[in-house]
Write an enzyme that holds these catalytic residues in place. Structure first.
Site, PDB file in Angstrom:
ATOM      1  N   ARG A 198       0.861  -1.186   0.000  1.00  0.00           N
ATOM      2  CA  ARG A 198       0.000   0.000   0.000  1.00  0.00           C
ATOM      3  C   ARG A 198       0.893   1.230   0.000  1.00  0.00           C
ATOM      4  NH1 ARG A 198      -3.382  -1.670   5.085  1.00  0.00           N
ATOM      5  NH2 ARG A 198      -1.237  -2.237   5.542  1.00  0.00           N
ATOM      6  N   ASP A 233       1.902   5.209  -0.192  1.00  0.00           N
ATOM      7  CA  ASP A 233       1.343   6.438   0.377  1.00  0.00           C
ATOM      8  C   ASP A 233       0.994   7.468  -0.679  1.00  0.00           C
ATOM      9  OD1 ASP A 233       1.510   5.643   2.920  1.00  0.00           O
ATOM     10  OD2 ASP A 233       3.386   6.707   3.374  1.00  0.00           O
ATOM     11  N   ARG A 237      11.531   6.722   3.258  1.00  0.00           N
ATOM     12  CA  ARG A 237      11.680   8.182   3.263  1.00  0.00           C
ATOM     13  C   ARG A 237      12.446   8.678   4.485  1.00  0.00           C
ATOM     14  NH1 ARG A 237       5.579   9.761   2.423  1.00  0.00           N
ATOM     15  NH2 ARG A 237       6.398  11.822   2.943  1.00  0.00           N
TER      16      ARG A 237
END
Lengths: 272, 272
Positions: A50, A52, A197
């Site tokens: 999934r 973002d 990230r």
């Protein structure tokens, strides 16, 4: 009943992420909308990952079950002719009923793209992250190696992560200097919420001389999100590859690396 | 009162074009919105060129008059910190009150970008045009030379064009094969509504073997839009350069080319 596996790409810039939200466009919604029209009934899709809001995928998998009996090329055409131009189905495969795009995923590769320029480039809007300064590629590469191996990545994932087991294995991590900037490429068994990230932001801080790679073991040991610094913007992040078998994964990681597997599931069977 | 000239870039993908419309985002609206907030009053901007919906600009100029007395770097910061990430002000210059970004424009360069791939690339969405077939670059280049010179381009502009004088001069036209596809680069005194996109579509048809470059003189002579074929999509089109003086233009076109000028206006004066 047949189980269908789609391999797809999408440009995340105009999506609120993969998964259906209360508001805004999502990849899942676009796919399920087409399935609903074809089946006159709601069909749930299951992704490998999934992603973002704002994150891109060069390779994502989803599977679903259908009562329709269509050849794979018809499925591909049905989707691609109805999808908006920021999603594309690369491949359709018929798979065994016990295959699951998430449970059979043994690894993922992400790439993070940064361009270096005195000013932001409007044509790279939404698809690369802008920086103005030169980063030390050698230092970033050395630092990245501290992530390799199996660790509890609590410090390097969003504090909002709900999943309990935060242990993941990083197989490969390299920082590449390109003509226009830098790329961060990482292969792991899986990644927690915001994990790539946060690792990339830390490495960029190493590249700027603000942090040291040798701090990483202590930050990991602290299991404390506040120790790892900020989160790099979503726009530079690409889900580049999903590994559905240990054989595929082995080819892309250093020789002799031991692969951490969830309880083995049946291999992907291609029937076309 | 000072006259300010902005040089800007924008990504056209999410704009309804440069000029304010009844509905949808426009570049003009975004700029005038900031000026209104700064002046507590409406300030009109004047562009060198009004680009269409979906068309990008690497270099566009606009000028406006202001009662505010700010150094150029403050103007640049005021805009760039308030603008959305698909517009960027590259340069701010203070100019004489008789300079006009449209009337003093002596030429423009456009580039059209096409990528060739078996499937569309979601990451090139909105910023390049997709084709699947190989084009004949040599034939396209030969055909492009028929556009050079001063012609009435009625056949190669939208039938909706309202401007009366449809004579324009093309100074240079080249078709370049790139690593990923093709680029069409044209410099002219000016371009009519949809003109670059109609010329490019025609050249691509030449590259596919469907049309001949030698048809161009007769199509031009016919002054009939229906003779020239379709219009290539907006997403591949970039306003690349605007020439505000004959000297600048001369540098970019073949030696010895005569420049067609509107009644000469005062040169751009930089005072920074």
């Amino acid at each position: 009943m047949e189980r269908i596996l789609l391999q797809l790409s999408y440009n995340g810039a105009d999506f609120q992420g993969f998964q259906i939200q209360n508001e805004g466009r999502t990849v899942q919604y676009e796919l399920e909308r087409i399935l609903k029209r074809m089946h006159k009934d709601f069909i749930r899709i299951h992704p490998s990952s999934r992603t973002d809001k704002g994150v891109h995928a060069l390779m994502q998998y989803v599977h679903f079950d259908t009562t329709l009996s269509l050849p794979t090329n018809k499925w591909q055409h049905a989707f691609n002719s109805a999808l908006p131009d920021d999603i594309y189905i690369n491949e359709v495969t018929k798979i065994n009923a016990d295959f699951h795009s998430r449970y059979d995923c043994v690894g993922k590769a992400y790439r993070y793209k940064v361009y270096k320029a005195p000013h932001r480039d409007v044509l790279k809007r939404g698809i690369e992250t802008h920086i103005t300064e030169t980063l030390d590629t050698r230092k970033m590469n050395e630092a990245a190696q501290y992530f390799i191996g199996t660790h509890d990545f609590t410090s390097f994932c969003s504090a909002k992560t709900e999943i309990e087991n935060k242990e993941r294995t990083m197989y490969k991590f390299e920082v590449i200097e390109t003509d226009t900037g830098y790329e961060f490429f990482v292969i792991g068994s899986g990644f927690l919420y915001n994990m790539v990230r946060i690792m990339v932001h830390f490495l960029m801080d190493v590249g700027r001389g603000k942090r040291q790679g040798s701090e990483i073991p202590a930050i990991i040991a602290a299991s404390d999100r506040t120790k790892a610094g900020k989160t790099a913007p979503a726009e530079g992040l690409y889900l580049e590859k999903i590994y559905l078998s240990p054989e595929e994964l082995t080819q892309d990681i250093p020789k002799g690396t031991t692969i951490t597997l969830k309880p083995t599931r049946r291999q992907l069977t291609q029937q076309s």
